[in-house]
Design an enzyme around this catalytic site. Structure first.
Site, PDB file in Angstrom:
ATOM      1  N   GLY A   1      -8.516  -8.424   0.829  1.00  0.00           N
ATOM      2  CA  GLY A   1      -7.417  -8.549   1.716  1.00  0.00           C
ATOM      3  C   GLY A   1      -6.396  -9.815   1.563  1.00  0.00           C
ATOM      4  O   GLY A   1      -5.502  -9.551   1.351  1.00  0.00           O
TER       5      GLY A   1
ATOM      6  N   GLY B   1     -12.294  -4.554   1.627  1.00  0.00           N
ATOM      7  CA  GLY B   1     -13.605  -4.366   1.631  1.00  0.00           C
ATOM      8  C   GLY B   1     -14.076  -3.469   0.536  1.00  0.00           C
ATOM      9  O   GLY B   1     -15.191  -3.532  -0.281  1.00  0.00           O
TER      10      GLY B   1
ATOM     11  N   ARG C   1       0.929  -1.118   0.067  1.00  0.00           N
ATOM     12  CA  ARG C   1      -0.086   0.014   0.032  1.00  0.00           C
ATOM     13  C   ARG C   1       0.910   1.300  -0.005  1.00  0.00           C
ATOM     14  O   ARG C   1       0.401   2.273  -0.649  1.00  0.00           O
ATOM     15  CB  ARG C   1      -1.117   0.092   1.076  1.00  0.00           C
ATOM     16  CG  ARG C   1      -2.089  -0.866   0.899  1.00  0.00           C
ATOM     17  CD  ARG C   1      -3.155  -1.098   2.053  1.00  0.00           C
ATOM     18  NE  ARG C   1      -4.260  -1.738   1.528  1.00  0.00           N
ATOM     19  CZ  ARG C   1      -5.356  -1.984   2.202  1.00  0.00           C
ATOM     20  NH1 ARG C   1      -5.355  -1.332   3.557  1.00  0.00           N
ATOM     21  NH2 ARG C   1      -6.409  -2.454   1.912  1.00  0.00           N
TER      22      ARG C   1
ATOM     23  N   LYS D   1     -17.164 -16.064   3.751  1.00  0.00           N
ATOM     24  CA  LYS D   1     -18.639 -15.800   3.793  1.00  0.00           C
ATOM     25  C   LYS D   1     -19.393 -15.486   2.595  1.00  0.00           C
ATOM     26  O   LYS D   1     -19.337 -14.442   1.707  1.00  0.00           O
ATOM     27  CB  LYS D   1     -18.708 -14.577   4.648  1.00  0.00           C
ATOM     28  CG  LYS D   1     -18.259 -14.667   6.042  1.00  0.00           C
ATOM     29  CD  LYS D   1     -18.403 -13.549   6.982  1.00  0.00           C
ATOM     30  CE  LYS D   1     -17.903 -13.966   8.312  1.00  0.00           C
ATOM     31  NZ  LYS D   1     -17.182 -12.760   9.159  1.00  0.00           N
TER      32      LYS D   1
HETATM   33  P1  ADP Z   1     -10.506 -11.743   1.042  1.00  0.00           P
HETATM   34  O1  ADP Z   1      -9.998 -11.197   2.482  1.00  0.00           O
HETATM   35  O2  ADP Z   1      -9.443 -11.938   0.017  1.00  0.00           O
HETATM   36  O3  ADP Z   1     -11.759 -11.007   0.738  1.00  0.00           O
HETATM   37  P2  ADP Z   1     -12.077 -13.308   2.589  1.00  0.00           P
HETATM   38  O4  ADP Z   1     -11.943 -12.670   3.595  1.00  0.00           O
HETATM   39  O5  ADP Z   1     -13.310 -13.632   1.802  1.00  0.00           O
HETATM   40  O6  ADP Z   1     -11.048 -13.364   1.315  1.00  0.00           O
HETATM   41  O7  ADP Z   1     -11.834 -15.160   3.099  1.00  0.00           O
HETATM   42  C1  ADP Z   1     -10.479 -15.227   3.796  1.00  0.00           C
HETATM   43  C2  ADP Z   1     -10.554 -16.201   4.642  1.00  0.00           C
HETATM   44  O8  ADP Z   1     -11.491 -17.449   4.192  1.00  0.00           O
HETATM   45  C3  ADP Z   1      -9.035 -16.966   5.169  1.00  0.00           C
HETATM   46  O9  ADP Z   1      -9.073 -16.418   6.597  1.00  0.00           O
HETATM   47  C4  ADP Z   1      -9.318 -18.410   4.787  1.00  0.00           C
HETATM   48  O10 ADP Z   1      -8.735 -19.176   5.879  1.00  0.00           O
HETATM   49  C5  ADP Z   1     -10.803 -18.634   4.800  1.00  0.00           C
HETATM   50  N1  ADP Z   1     -11.370 -19.790   4.107  1.00  0.00           N
HETATM   51  C6  ADP Z   1     -11.083 -20.100   2.904  1.00  0.00           C
HETATM   52  N2  ADP Z   1     -11.558 -21.634   2.750  1.00  0.00           N
HETATM   53  C7  ADP Z   1     -12.096 -21.829   3.810  1.00  0.00           C
HETATM   54  C8  ADP Z   1     -12.598 -23.195   4.361  1.00  0.00           C
HETATM   55  N3  ADP Z   1     -12.923 -24.206   3.511  1.00  0.00           N
HETATM   56  N4  ADP Z   1     -13.256 -23.219   5.634  1.00  0.00           N
HETATM   57  C9  ADP Z   1     -13.084 -22.252   6.537  1.00  0.00           C
HETATM   58  N5  ADP Z   1     -12.345 -21.002   6.150  1.00  0.00           N
HETATM   59  C10 ADP Z   1     -12.162 -20.713   4.985  1.00  0.00           C
HETATM   60 MG    MG Z   2     -10.862 -10.811   4.346  1.00  0.00          MG
END
Ligand code: ADP
Ligand code: MG
Length: 394
Positions: free
Chosen positions: A351, A374, A38, A199
């Site tokens: 992130g 986000g 960043r 999620k």
């Molecule tokens: P980003 O930050 O890139 O938007 P997210 O916040 O949506 O991504 O998701 C990241 C999290 O999802 C990570 O901490 C990862 O451990 C979790 N994750 C991925 N696959 C699984 C799974 N099968 N079960 C539980 N957690 C998961």
């Molecule tokens: Mg995230």
């Protein structure tokens, strides 16, 4: 972009307050920054201002000090890294408002850069307090917003300050909005949306907003469990934090739009999501009722690869598995490598996803890695970001 940028205004000799997002990950024990993407991403705008003889006053937040002065979240490390990257001294001013800040600003020369201490040491920042915004605005004559990663927050230094000063976009914020906006407006087809992470609920708005533009939706990560369940698969004790009805609804909607949804064919399962818990690969039809999905399997990676290789545009958000734990990280790393090798426009958002790409040193192989976690998801969900809305129209 329909907002004014630094190229549209006179900056020479002016005191310019530039809001950046230097919210880098920290080692909570030592306070050392563990990344600098960043900071690097803000360099072009800072250099533009320096080269055009502005008096540059940088401000940012770091971490969550919750309105109190907490040394762990000082921007001292950021100031040091900035000085190295700019090859010019960047002095840290110990407070972002008040007499100390006003005195520091009164002494700055054209082409100088100073950094104000963490905005979130004051509760007024996150509260959007008008008095705090005014105290900050008093330091400058022009406001430049380059903090795309914080553009979804209506904080004092993002929205409040723009009521007092002419407000324009920096080069990073412009690039983020143009790139992400371009994907929404006229993507080159086929367009694949690869989603993972935990999620479903966080991503429903995004999926709905892009449904009419994408050709393929590919789903891995924790959210795959909700979709598999919606297709009547046994998913054992997998995380189900999106609800199954939402997944069913999205599957139906994709059907109507002629969008193909790709789900895992095999998965890595385990007893618990823990470092010590062994991994086992099973087809999705035979997930044991006492296990949890922790990653997608190798067959799925090869199927996803085939779909991705057909695409001319790919947007990826969300790890394919629990990438923080080695035995559940393989497919996320494999998929990152696949995307890096595509002959397509590849855009990374989120992130954790950006951290994965950076840790594998693949940034240069992607068309664009968004600095907005986000913020990029909200933008792609079709929401107007407060930080963008606050800027002057062109
Ligand atoms: P980003 O930050 O890139 O938007 P997210 O916040 O949506 O991504 O998701 C990241 C999290 O999802 C990570 O901490 C990862 O451990 C979790 N994750 C991925 N696959 C699984 C799974 N099968 N079960 C539980 N957690 C998961
Ligand atoms: Mg995230």
């Amino acid at each position: 972009m329909d907002k004014k940028t630094i190229r549209d205004v006179e900056v020479a000799g002016k005191k310019v307050i530039m809001r950046t997002d230097f919210n880098e990950p920290l080692d909570e024990r030592t306070g050392h920054l563990t990344d600098d993407i960043r900071i690097r991403a803000a360099i072009p705008t800072i250099e533009y201002l320096v080269n055009h003889k502005a008096k540059v006053i940088l401000c940012s937040h770091l971490g969550r000090p919750k309105g109190k002065r907490e040394l762990l979240y000082s921007l001292q490390g950021v100031a040091k890294r900035l000085s190295e990257l700019l090859r010019q001294e960047v002095r840290l001013v110990p407070d972002c408002i008040g007499a100390v800040a006003e005195e520091a600003v009164s002494r700055i020369q054209d082409g100088d850069v100073i950094l104000l201490e963490n905005l979130r040491f004051h509760p007024g920042e996150e509260q959007g307090d008008p008095a705090f915004a005014e105290a900050l605005a008093r330091l400058g004559e022009l406001y430049v917003d380059d903090a795309f990663g914080t553009a979804h927050r209506a904080h004092a230094s993002i929205v409040g300050i723009a009521k007092h000063l002419p407000a324009v976009s920096g080069l990073l914020l412009e690039k983020e909005v143009m790139t992400l906006g371009g994907v929404l407006q006229n993507p080159v087809h086929p367009f694949g949306l690869l989603l993972g992470g935990a999620k479903v609920n966080d991503k429903v708005a995004l999926i709905e907003n892009v449904m009419s533009k994408v050709d393929h939706i590919i789903i891995g990560g924790g959210m795959a469990a909700s979709f598999l369940k919606a297709k009547n698969y046994e998913i054992g004790r997998s995380l189900l934090d999106g609800n199954v009805e939402v997944a069913s609804y999205l599957i139906q909607k994709a059907d109507k739009h002629g969008v193909k949804i790709h789900l895992p064919a095999d998965v890595v399962v385990t007893d618990e999501i823990k470092h010590s818990s062994p991994a086992e690969i099973v087809p999705v039809g035979t997930i044991p009722p006492d296990k949890r999905i922790a990653d997608i399997g190798p067959l799925t990676v090869s199927q996803f690869r085939k779909v991705l290789e057909k695409c001319k545009t790919v947007f990826w958000n969300g790890p394919m598995g629990v990438h923080e734990i080695p035995q559940f990280s393989e497919s996320t790393f494999a998929v990152a490598g696949i995307i890096a090798g595509l002959h397509a426009t590849t855009i990374i958002g989120g992130g954790s996803t950006a951290e994965v790409v950076t840790s594998l040193k693949l940034n240069e192989h992607m068309s664009f890695v968004s600095t907005g976690g986000g913020a990029s998801l909200e933008f792609l969900s079709g929401q107007m970001l407060p930080g963008v809305a606050a800027l002057l129209d062109r």
